[in-house]
Design a protein around this motif. Structure first.
Motif, PDB file in Angstrom:
ATOM      1  N   ILE A 151       0.845  -1.193   0.000  1.00 17.05           N
ATOM      2  CA  ILE A 151       0.000   0.000   0.000  1.00 17.05           C
ATOM      3  C   ILE A 151       0.883   1.248   0.000  1.00 17.05           C
ATOM      4  CG2 ILE A 151      -1.673   1.328   1.362  1.00 17.05           C
ATOM      5  CD1 ILE A 151      -2.868  -1.301   2.254  1.00 17.05           C
ATOM      6  N   ARG A 152       1.958   1.233   0.792  1.00 21.70           N
ATOM      7  CA  ARG A 152       2.868   2.381   0.857  1.00 21.70           C
ATOM      8  C   ARG A 152       3.462   2.694  -0.500  1.00 21.70           C
ATOM      9  NH1 ARG A 152       5.406   0.146   5.618  1.00 21.70           N
ATOM     10  NH2 ARG A 152       4.397   1.121   7.415  1.00 21.70           N
ATOM     11  N   ARG A 153       3.909   1.673  -1.217  1.00 23.94           N
ATOM     12  CA  ARG A 153       4.634   1.911  -2.453  1.00 23.94           C
ATOM     13  C   ARG A 153       3.726   1.972  -3.678  1.00 23.94           C
ATOM     14  NH1 ARG A 153       7.197  -1.797  -4.144  1.00 23.94           N
ATOM     15  NH2 ARG A 153       6.489  -3.409  -2.697  1.00 23.94           N
ATOM     16  N   VAL A 154       3.000   0.863  -3.907  1.00 19.21           N
ATOM     17  CA  VAL A 154       2.278   0.749  -5.174  1.00 19.21           C
ATOM     18  C   VAL A 154       1.023   1.606  -5.200  1.00 19.21           C
ATOM     19  CG1 VAL A 154       1.306  -0.861  -6.835  1.00 19.21           C
ATOM     20  CG2 VAL A 154       3.162  -1.587  -5.316  1.00 19.21           C
ATOM     21  N   GLU A 155       0.356   1.697  -4.073  1.00 21.35           N
ATOM     22  CA  GLU A 155      -0.941   2.355  -4.055  1.00 21.35           C
ATOM     23  C   GLU A 155      -0.842   3.783  -3.525  1.00 21.35           C
ATOM     24  OE1 GLU A 155      -3.483   0.843  -5.287  1.00 21.35           O
ATOM     25  OE2 GLU A 155      -2.853  -1.244  -5.356  1.00 21.35           O
ATOM     26  N   ARG A 156       0.311   4.403  -3.691  1.00 21.72           N
ATOM     27  CA  ARG A 156       0.489   5.680  -3.012  1.00 21.72           C
ATOM     28  C   ARG A 156      -0.327   6.809  -3.627  1.00 21.72           C
ATOM     29  NH1 ARG A 156       5.787   6.788  -1.390  1.00 21.72           N
ATOM     30  NH2 ARG A 156       4.706   8.539  -0.500  1.00 21.72           N
ATOM     31  N   THR A 157      -0.795   6.632  -4.856  1.00 19.71           N
ATOM     32  CA  THR A 157      -1.609   7.699  -5.441  1.00 19.71           C
ATOM     33  C   THR A 157      -3.032   7.707  -4.886  1.00 19.71           C
ATOM     34  OG1 THR A 157      -2.299   6.236  -7.216  1.00 19.71           O
ATOM     35  CG2 THR A 157      -0.407   7.655  -7.658  1.00 19.71           C
ATOM     36  N   ARG A 158      -3.421   6.612  -4.284  1.00 15.98           N
ATOM     37  CA  ARG A 158      -4.794   6.511  -3.796  1.00 15.98           C
ATOM     38  C   ARG A 158      -4.955   7.345  -2.519  1.00 15.98           C
ATOM     39  NH1 ARG A 158      -6.851   2.963  -6.514  1.00 15.98           N
ATOM     40  NH2 ARG A 158      -5.192   1.452  -6.658  1.00 15.98           N
ATOM     41  N   GLU A 159      -5.896   8.276  -2.524  1.00 12.08           N
ATOM     42  CA  GLU A 159      -6.065   9.140  -1.364  1.00 12.08           C
ATOM     43  C   GLU A 159      -6.675   8.379  -0.184  1.00 12.08           C
ATOM     44  OE1 GLU A 159      -5.516  12.158   0.938  1.00 12.08           O
ATOM     45  OE2 GLU A 159      -4.884  12.256  -1.146  1.00 12.08           O
ATOM     46  N   THR A 160      -7.637   7.533  -0.463  1.00 19.37           N
ATOM     47  CA  THR A 160      -8.327   6.811   0.604  1.00 19.37           C
ATOM     48  C   THR A 160      -8.297   5.323   0.294  1.00 19.37           C
ATOM     49  OG1 THR A 160      -9.856   8.660   0.649  1.00 19.37           O
ATOM     50  CG2 THR A 160     -10.455   6.744   1.944  1.00 19.37           C
ATOM     51  N   VAL A 161      -7.912   4.513   1.283  1.00 15.76           N
ATOM     52  CA  VAL A 161      -8.025   3.074   1.129  1.00 15.76           C
ATOM     53  C   VAL A 161      -9.241   2.652   1.946  1.00 15.76           C
ATOM     54  CG1 VAL A 161      -6.962   0.856   1.639  1.00 15.76           C
ATOM     55  CG2 VAL A 161      -5.577   2.723   0.721  1.00 15.76           C
ATOM     56  N   TYR A 162     -10.324   2.321   1.246  1.00 13.97           N
ATOM     57  CA  TYR A 162     -11.577   2.032   1.943  1.00 13.97           C
ATOM     58  C   TYR A 162     -11.507   0.685   2.652  1.00 13.97           C
ATOM     59  CZ  TYR A 162     -13.401   5.965  -0.669  1.00 13.97           C
ATOM     60  OH  TYR A 162     -13.604   7.217  -1.177  1.00 13.97           O
ATOM     61  N   ALA A 163     -10.866  -0.288   1.998  1.00 18.46           N
ATOM     62  CA  ALA A 163     -10.727  -1.618   2.586  1.00 18.46           C
ATOM     63  C   ALA A 163      -9.711  -2.377   1.754  1.00 18.46           C
ATOM     64  CB  ALA A 163     -12.062  -2.349   2.578  1.00 18.46           C
ATOM     65  N   ILE A 164      -9.195  -3.457   2.328  1.00 17.20           N
ATOM     66  CA  ILE A 164      -8.255  -4.305   1.598  1.00 17.20           C
ATOM     67  C   ILE A 164      -8.966  -5.643   1.362  1.00 17.20           C
ATOM     68  CG2 ILE A 164      -6.029  -5.485   1.726  1.00 17.20           C
ATOM     69  CD1 ILE A 164      -6.016  -2.851   4.051  1.00 17.20           C
ATOM     70  N   TYR A 165      -9.071  -6.044   0.097  1.00 19.31           N
ATOM     71  CA  TYR A 165      -9.778  -7.277  -0.232  1.00 19.31           C
ATOM     72  C   TYR A 165      -8.779  -8.418  -0.362  1.00 19.31           C
ATOM     73  CZ  TYR A 165     -13.367  -3.874  -0.709  1.00 19.31           C
ATOM     74  OH  TYR A 165     -14.226  -2.860  -0.410  1.00 19.31           O
ATOM     75  N   VAL A 166      -9.018  -9.474   0.422  1.00 20.16           N
ATOM     76  CA  VAL A 166      -8.095 -10.602   0.465  1.00 20.16           C
ATOM     77  C   VAL A 166      -8.635 -11.707  -0.448  1.00 20.16           C
ATOM     78  CG1 VAL A 166      -6.927 -12.238   1.970  1.00 20.16           C
ATOM     79  CG2 VAL A 166      -7.611  -9.985   2.854  1.00 20.16           C
ATOM     80  N   LEU A 167      -7.797 -12.075  -1.456  1.00 19.30           N
ATOM     81  CA  LEU A 167      -8.257 -13.029  -2.475  1.00 19.30           C
ATOM     82  C   LEU A 167      -7.569 -14.368  -2.332  1.00 19.30           C
ATOM     83  CD1 LEU A 167      -8.017 -10.703  -5.628  1.00 19.30           C
ATOM     84  CD2 LEU A 167      -9.844 -10.824  -3.928  1.00 19.30           C
ATOM     85  N   ASP A 168      -8.253 -15.413  -2.747  1.00 18.65           N
ATOM     86  CA  ASP A 168      -7.643 -16.723  -2.865  1.00 18.65           C
ATOM     87  C   ASP A 168      -6.533 -16.619  -3.921  1.00 18.65           C
ATOM     88  OD1 ASP A 168      -8.730 -20.020  -2.738  1.00 18.65           O
ATOM     89  OD2 ASP A 168      -7.197 -19.354  -4.159  1.00 18.65           O
ATOM     90  N   PRO A 169      -5.286 -17.042  -3.578  1.00 15.06           N
ATOM     91  CA  PRO A 169      -4.175 -16.798  -4.502  1.00 15.06           C
ATOM     92  C   PRO A 169      -4.336 -17.550  -5.828  1.00 15.06           C
ATOM     93  CG  PRO A 169      -3.475 -18.154  -2.645  1.00 15.06           C
ATOM     94  CD  PRO A 169      -4.869 -17.689  -2.335  1.00 15.06           C
ATOM     95  N   ARG A 170      -5.092 -18.651  -5.840  1.00 14.44           N
ATOM     96  CA  ARG A 170      -5.203 -19.442  -7.055  1.00 14.44           C
ATOM     97  C   ARG A 170      -6.412 -18.990  -7.886  1.00 14.44           C
ATOM     98  NH1 ARG A 170      -7.523 -23.824  -8.568  1.00 14.44           N
ATOM     99  NH2 ARG A 170      -8.633 -23.954  -6.585  1.00 14.44           N
TER     100      ARG A 170
END
Lengths: 456, 456
Positions: A151-170
């Motif tokens: 989130i710090r690096r890749v998503e830094r343009t996003r002003e608000t992180v509403y939630a983090i969605y956790v996905l099945d890796p496969r």
């Protein structure tokens, strides 16, 4: 701010305006641009730094963003579109005209074009059409620390992180949801699942109606709800999108209830012709239906000639039916919209409105009878020797008409919903018209029953 | 969920129900408890683990929380109240009855009691009355790392951190706002000010109307807005509180527009007597005003006797005025509520509605005249030798009445707002009543002008 609505003061030199606006809140800039002619607004936009212009265009409050984009050279337009959020870009393309639309769409990068085309494919007023396709998702194999880092690096343009969605890796299916709040309290080496909300995530589908999305976000106090298509998150609807949707829905409901087509633009901006179109349609339909009252009156012409005194109370009696109907309709429109009652509850409602109508009708009937008695006794007007029978007629008719009004007004929204219309189309004028014709018939029937042999 | 509204199925054994509910979402538990009698709901609440029960009571959707708290023993009630958020505790105390109210209030810890008393001191529907007093604030001397640490440790019970308010360390005044999102991207050793939003924070006062709070949160896309009293943050209004407020306001607006007092409870829950009270008041006022139509008719009795044919069109003409008025009113109520037009724009609106009314009136007038001509020519009805003059009378009267209806309907919300009432009180029945009396006078005046010497 108090003066910002005054169009005589606000047409200004674009470059000075741009310099002045540079430090304003983007929402305020959007509001000021809304008041400028498109050419001025477009000039201002070209004088603003690119990232600032993108922020302004990202404001849902900015009207005519398609016209603004259309007025700019291709390169600037594309630079802006690439910076904007996908849902706003889709809105621009919804309004852009050909051939510009195809030119710009073709030159978008593949990823953005795909998102935009997908957003455009959903019907209006659905979750799919108001969602944004930008959200944070991570595989469930990640740790808390890795997610934070991402989130710090890749998503830094996003002003608000509403939630983090956790996905099945496969399968990439949505498993759980985590909040930023819980993430920062987690052990960096622990699995992201250790900070996820333990229950099944609340989701909607792309075709969920935006009113239902609003209800779900409000009920579960969410900041955003994931839009899920075959278990895959394809976007999120955020709480601010939903507020706009709720406000727009209630405006449409009030306008429909007032007896017209809902407007698509603010009152002062809509053109005269468009406004006539939105209002004349329903007004003519209501007028044509209301012509039945003239036919009803013609039918009872013989009675009218014999007892002209009856005509005096026609407006009074008809309006009482319309008023009680309008009350009942407004109640049921909201109760249905808020899902306080369902379609199958119609008989429960009818069983409430029947005694309600009788009680209200009796109250008005008594007042009406007292009025006639008073005028007769005080010598304000002479209703003739049968004034008591006339008072009885008016009182009895009011009970019948108010009861009919309450019942008809409460059932109409159910009927409309049942046959697939918006219950809010059961406007106050619609109900009044429905009740007017029946009201006349009730009135004359009661009069015939009570006065026949004396006046009639 | 589809069946959850059916009261015949849902009265259940409290301990079984509590066990079943333990894993449901708190919002769903609140919904299910709403459908139980108070005794059952209260039993369920005592069977739930304390922290779970607190979460349920914290749901704004839970009705009758005061009754639930009142039904529990003091110790359990206090344990629950100490866990709940201050704004929900205040809501409970707003509804609790004496002497229980004082007993529980006295036994609260000092800090909670003070917050609750302060919240209770603000008038309803203001920011002060819907704000929560729990929020995260840090002095501007702190670093990013220290702030993060503070949130991790001290504020770990808070599910959502809407924003971090940065205060002047000496005066405690609000200087700036930072988001959790920016905080985690910041350099741990840098000042908290390095990640704060650079512009002056958007704030409201405790007396700001909740509708204005909603507008501000929506305009600036905030998750929460700080409530500031003499530069000190005393609470925050969050986006979910605001959604509830908006939904409630629009329900009230629709009900008022329908011509009744706004309800405080859902349609199916309000008692019969209360419902009568809410509806009869306006209905009687409208009825008494509408009696003026009877007086107007009496005044024109001579004309009516001479030309009974005029009575046939009274309902048609009156309703057209009411319908066009209802359209204009619904438009202006929303335009004023959304601040699309301001009080001082009344003349701009009047200048739009005047030609609008004339155009709409002309359309209806033409239809009306054509109807009379058709019926006469096709032999459906004989309006007598002067049928053309009657058609002219009806047509002309319609232009006048629809114009008057549009003007009166659009100006009424302004007048109400100007004299300090809610513009939404300009209900459809109110406008219709206003227009009915005037409509009759216009109709008979036009008739006198056109028909005098022939029919009159």
């Amino acid at each position: 701010m108090e003066d910002s609505n005054n169009p005589t003061e606000v047409v200004r030199d674009p470059s000075t305006l741009a310099a002045e606006l540079a430090n304003e809140h983007v929402a305020d800039i959007a509001e000021i641009l809304n008041e400028q002619p498109t050419e001025v607004a477009s000039e201002v936009l070209s004088h603003l730094p690119l990232d600032r212009a993108v922020e302004v265009l990202d404001q849902p409050e900015l009207e005519e963003s398609a016209d603004l984009i259309a007025s700019l050279p291709d390169d600037r337009a594309l630079a802006l579109l690439s910076g904007m959020s996908a849902d706003r870009v889709a809105e621009v393309f919804r309004d852009l005209e050909e051939p510009r639309r195809s030119v710009l769409l073709d030159r978008l990068d593949d990823e953005t074009r795909l998102s935009v085309l997908r957003l455009l494919s959903y019907p209006p007023d659905t979750a799919g059409s108001i969602m944004t396709t930008e959200f944070v998702s991570v595989p469930s194999t990640w740790s808390v620390g890795r997610t934070l880092d991402y989130i710090r690096r890749v998503e830094r343009t996003r002003e608000t992180v509403y939630a983090i969605y956790v996905l099945d890796p496969r399968t990439k299916r949505l498993i759980q949801t985590a909040s930023l709040r819980r993430l920062i309290s987690g052990e960096p080496n622990a699995s992201i699942l250790s900070v996820a909300y333990p229950r099944r995530p609340v989701t909607v589908t792309p075709l969920t109606d935006r009113e239902d999305v609003a209800r779900i976000i409000s009920k579960y106090n969410l900041l955003a709800v994931p839009v899920v298509d075959r278990d895959h998150v394809i976007g999120i609807v955020t709480v601010d999108d939903v507020i706009d949707a709720i406000v727009q829905e209630s405006t449409e409901d009030v306008q429909k209830f007032g007896g017209m087509e809902a407007l698509t633009e603010p009152y002062m901006q809509i053109s005269f012709i468009e406004m006539i179109r939105k209002r004349a349609g329903w007004l003519c339909i209501l007028f044509l239906s209301e012509m039945l009252t003239a036919s009803a009156m013609q039918f009872f012409e013989g009675e009218l000639e014999k007892a002209l005194v009856l005509t005096l109370f026609i407006p009074l009696i008809m309006s009482s039916g319309g008023n009680s109907g309008s009350q009942a309709t407004s109640l049921l429109i909201r109760a249905l919209a808020l899902r306080e009652v369902r379609l199958r509850d119609w008989w429960r409602v009818a069983l409430r409105e029947l005694p309600m109508g009788i009680t209200l009708g009796t109250i008005l009937g008594l007042i009406g009878a007292v009025r006639i008695t008073l005028w007769q006794k005080l010598g304000f007007y002479d209703y003739g020797e049968h004034w008591m029978l006339i008072a009885l007629t008016v009182g009895t008719a009011l009970v019948g008409i108010v009861t009919f009004g309450s019942l008809a007004g409460s059932m109409l929204p159910f009927i409309l919903q049942r046959i697939g219309f918006d219950p809010a189309s059961a406007s106050a004028p619609f109900v009044a018209t429905l009740v007017d014709v029946t009201g006349l018939i009730i009135y004359f029937t009661v009069a015939l029953a009570i006065l026949s042999g004396t006046l009639l």
